[in-house]
Write an enzyme that holds these catalytic residues in place. Structure first.
Site, short mmCIF file in Angstrom:
data_model
loop_
_atom_site.label_atom_id
_atom_site.label_comp_id
_atom_site.label_asym_id
_atom_site.label_seq_id
_atom_site.Cartn_x
_atom_site.Cartn_y
_atom_site.Cartn_z
N ASP A 176 22.30 29.88 15.75
CA ASP A 176 23.51 29.58 16.52
C ASP A 176 24.52 28.89 15.61
O ASP A 176 24.28 28.72 14.41
CB ASP A 176 23.19 28.79 17.79
CG ASP A 176 22.42 27.53 17.47
OD1 ASP A 176 22.75 26.88 16.47
OD2 ASP A 176 21.48 27.20 18.23
N LYS B 168 26.23 29.25 20.60
CA LYS B 168 26.88 28.76 21.79
C LYS B 168 27.95 27.78 21.36
O LYS B 168 27.68 26.60 21.15
CB LYS B 168 25.87 28.05 22.69
CG LYS B 168 24.89 29.02 23.34
CD LYS B 168 23.84 28.30 24.14
CE LYS B 168 22.82 27.66 23.21
NZ LYS B 168 21.76 26.96 23.89
N MET C 224 26.74 14.70 21.37
CA MET C 224 27.51 15.44 22.38
C MET C 224 28.36 14.52 23.25
O MET C 224 28.49 14.75 24.45
CB MET C 224 26.55 16.27 23.27
CG MET C 224 25.86 17.37 22.51
SD MET C 224 24.69 18.29 23.50
CE MET C 224 23.23 17.28 23.38
N1 SAH Z 1 19.19 19.34 17.40
C1 SAH Z 1 20.41 18.81 16.88
C2 SAH Z 1 21.33 18.31 17.97
C3 SAH Z 1 21.81 19.39 18.87
S1 SAH Z 1 22.91 18.80 20.07
C4 SAH Z 1 20.10 17.71 15.87
O1 SAH Z 1 18.95 17.28 15.77
O2 SAH Z 1 21.01 17.26 15.17
C5 SAH Z 1 24.46 19.11 19.33
C6 SAH Z 1 25.10 17.82 18.92
O3 SAH Z 1 24.58 17.39 17.69
C7 SAH Z 1 26.59 17.91 18.69
O4 SAH Z 1 27.33 17.85 19.88
C8 SAH Z 1 26.81 16.67 17.86
O5 SAH Z 1 26.80 15.51 18.64
C9 SAH Z 1 25.56 16.66 17.00
N2 SAH Z 1 25.78 17.31 15.69
C10 SAH Z 1 25.16 18.39 15.21
N3 SAH Z 1 25.58 18.65 13.96
C11 SAH Z 1 26.48 17.71 13.64
C12 SAH Z 1 27.26 17.41 12.49
N4 SAH Z 1 27.19 18.17 11.40
N5 SAH Z 1 28.07 16.35 12.53
C13 SAH Z 1 28.15 15.57 13.61
N6 SAH Z 1 27.44 15.79 14.73
C14 SAH Z 1 26.60 16.85 14.74
#
Ligand code: SAH
Length: 515
Positions: free
Chosen positions: A42, A64, A179
């Protein structure tokens, strides 16, 4: 299409893809991506990772984007089951860590029900990565002895998904909110309602670990205002807690010299990997738009004939690094021993070409001051050694006429030219990063040769930038390339004197780097 035969040999790997920087995926993830038959990803997984898959690997985008659900969870589950039942090794890449707000549980249940085996590979989760790359410490002996991961995503229909932020105001420690950008107003308000002082240190890191990383360091009370002013967008992590207050100077990542600069390289990656690696090391976002392809010469007879008479040449002249590389490839296939090369003198058009030759411990006697065919010819003529001498010019299929002409007419040399490789225009619509380039543009494009410049001109239609995209400055490796660009009404903003990867990187740092 007939129904595919089902079998049990397929397997699904639910793999953490890390936060963005490809250097942060685990070795295990890297191996699985390289070997899998189907890659399901994704938008949070870095596009660079997908380039590591085998060419025959089926790549399926179930991305998504926020507010645009291209595929619902149920459909993703179905795809995983279907591909595994076809006997495939399926990698499901998930941003960050699969278990941190990654909806991994849903996929595990589907796989369990379908009796399909799976493995889970953890990843570096966004909160930890963003903190590190923004220099924000999450714990400290005196401030912050707990770390909480929360989700700010509020689903109105599912009460269970709501975090009670008021209560977390009492928990204290460091809060890492995923998020949360859509509801940041509400979150900060609830925390303050719950008793969190409005001057409690807070921060936001968006696009963490990527060249687009941005951050604000603020307080709970000012966070909404500061985030709006800085125009920060998702994906982002909101951090709240006393230890964040210690972090304002720690921006090692954003201080890299080419941090945030988008630079396009136009050679095929086999030849541009050092340039890419050096630019990335300095924090640049490197886009690959290969504009040429290098193919071995088709005239194998000519190659064989030339090698048969190799000992008769007094000079061998290399006019490009590609030519030199391909020459020695073929040479060692024919002879297997450098002593067959003979005692001839060696000239190279520039430093990059000479570097290839020196790898074989061969001494390069002549490099002209400027890397053009004319300058190379004049420098050779000035040695007074050409009269009636046998000279071999190793070239590609372009740009050799001037050099050969001058060596014969002024130097009175007897020249054989050996086109050892051919340069072909590569179809830019197949370039891995074309869509990104057209949408956002770039700060610079590096043209390594006249052929990359010509190919750029010829494929202009496919390289059109969207409105608002950054218009790149054009950088050239030498006078010949600049000439080609100018002849096509393109402005050259940077030309390096000694064509080598190191000088190009240095020149880019000087011209567009963060100082
Ligand atoms: N499984 C992922 C999180 C998924 S939820 C993890 O462990 O990181 C998606 C959220 O992750 C986004 O809305 C944001 O809050 C955060 N996120 C993911 N990648 C990011 C990035 N490069 N920089 C800042 N926030 C990030």
């Amino acid at each position: 299409m007939g129904k595919l035969k089902e079998n049990n040999s397929g397997k699904v790997f639910l793999v953490g893809a890390g936060p963005g920087d490809v250097g942060l995926v685990t070795l295990r993830a890297h191996e699985l991506i390289r070997d899998c038959d189907a890659l399901v990803f994704d938008h949070l997984a870095n596009a660079e990772l997908r380039k590591r898959a085998k060419p025959e690997c089926e790549q399926i985008d179930v991305g998504k984007a926020p507010g645009r659900h291209t595929m619902i969870q149920e459909e993703i589950g179905k795809i995983l089951v279907e591909k595994a039942r076809q006997g495939k090794k399926v990698v499901r890449l998930k941003g960050g860590d699969p278990f941190v707000f990654g909806r991994c549980a849903e996929e595990m249940i589907v796989l369990d029900e379908a009796n399909i085996s799976y493995e889970i590979v953890p990843g570096v989760t966004a909160a930890l990565a963003c903190a590190a790359y923004a220099g924000i410490t999450l714990s400290h002996r005196e401030y912050g002895s707990s770390i909480s991961f929360l989700t700010g995503h509020e689903d109105v229909e599912k009460e269970s998904l709501r975090v009670n932020f008021k209560k977390f105001a009492e928990v204290g420690g460091t809060l890492c909110i995923y998020m949360g950008m859509g509801t940041i107003n509400e979150i900060t308000q609830k925390l303050m309602d719950g008793g969190l002082p409005k001057d409690k240190p807070a921060a936001i890191v968006s696009h963490g670990t990527l060249p687009a990383q941005r951050k604000v360091i603020s307080t709970v009370g000012n966070l909404v205002h500061d985030a709006e002013r800085a125009d920060l967008e998702a994906p982002a992590i909101i951090f709240i807690g006393n230890s964040i207050g210690l972090s304002t100077k720690g921006n090692w990542f954003e201080r890299k010299q080419l941090f945030g600069k988008r630079i396009v390289i136009t050679r095929p990656l086999e030849q541009a990997s050092r340039l890419k690696a050096m630019l990335e090391e300095k924090g640049a976002d490197v886009l690959e738009l290969p504009l040429i392809r290098i193919l071995p010469s088709e005239d194998r007879n000519l190659v064989a004939e030339t090698f048969a008479g190799i000992a008769t040449y007094e000079w061998v002249v290399f006019t490009s690094a590609n030519g030199a590389r391909e020459f020695f490839n073929v040479f060692f296939k024919a002879f297997g021993d450098i002593r067959s090369f003979g005692p001839m003198r060696i000239a190279c058009v520039g430093e990059a070409t000479a570097e290839v030759v020196r790898k074989f411990n061969l001494e390069v006697e002549l490099i002209p001051n400027r890397s053009t065919g004319e300058d190379l010819a004049q420098a050779l003529v000035a040695t007074n050694s050409l009269d009636s001498a046998n000279v071999l010019v190793v070239t590609g299929n372009r740009n050799r006429e001037i050099l050969v002409g001058l060596l014969e007419s002024i130097g009175h040399a007897i020249v054989d030219s050996l086109p050892i490789y051919q340069t072909d225009f590569a179809n830019v619509t197949e370039a891995p990063d074309l869509a990104q380039y057209c949408q956002y543009g770039a700060d610079a494009i590096v043209f390594t040769s006249s052929s990359t410049a010509l190919s750029f001109v010829e494929q202009e239609e496919d390289l059109k930038l969207a409105n608002g995209a950054t218009k790149p400055m054009l950088c050239s490796f030498g006078p010949e390339t600049s000439k080609t660009l100018r002849e096509n009404d393109l402005e050259v903003s940077l030309e390096i004197e000694n064509p080598s990867v190191d000088s190009m990187v240095e020149a880019l740092v000087q011209k567009i780097g963060n100082h």
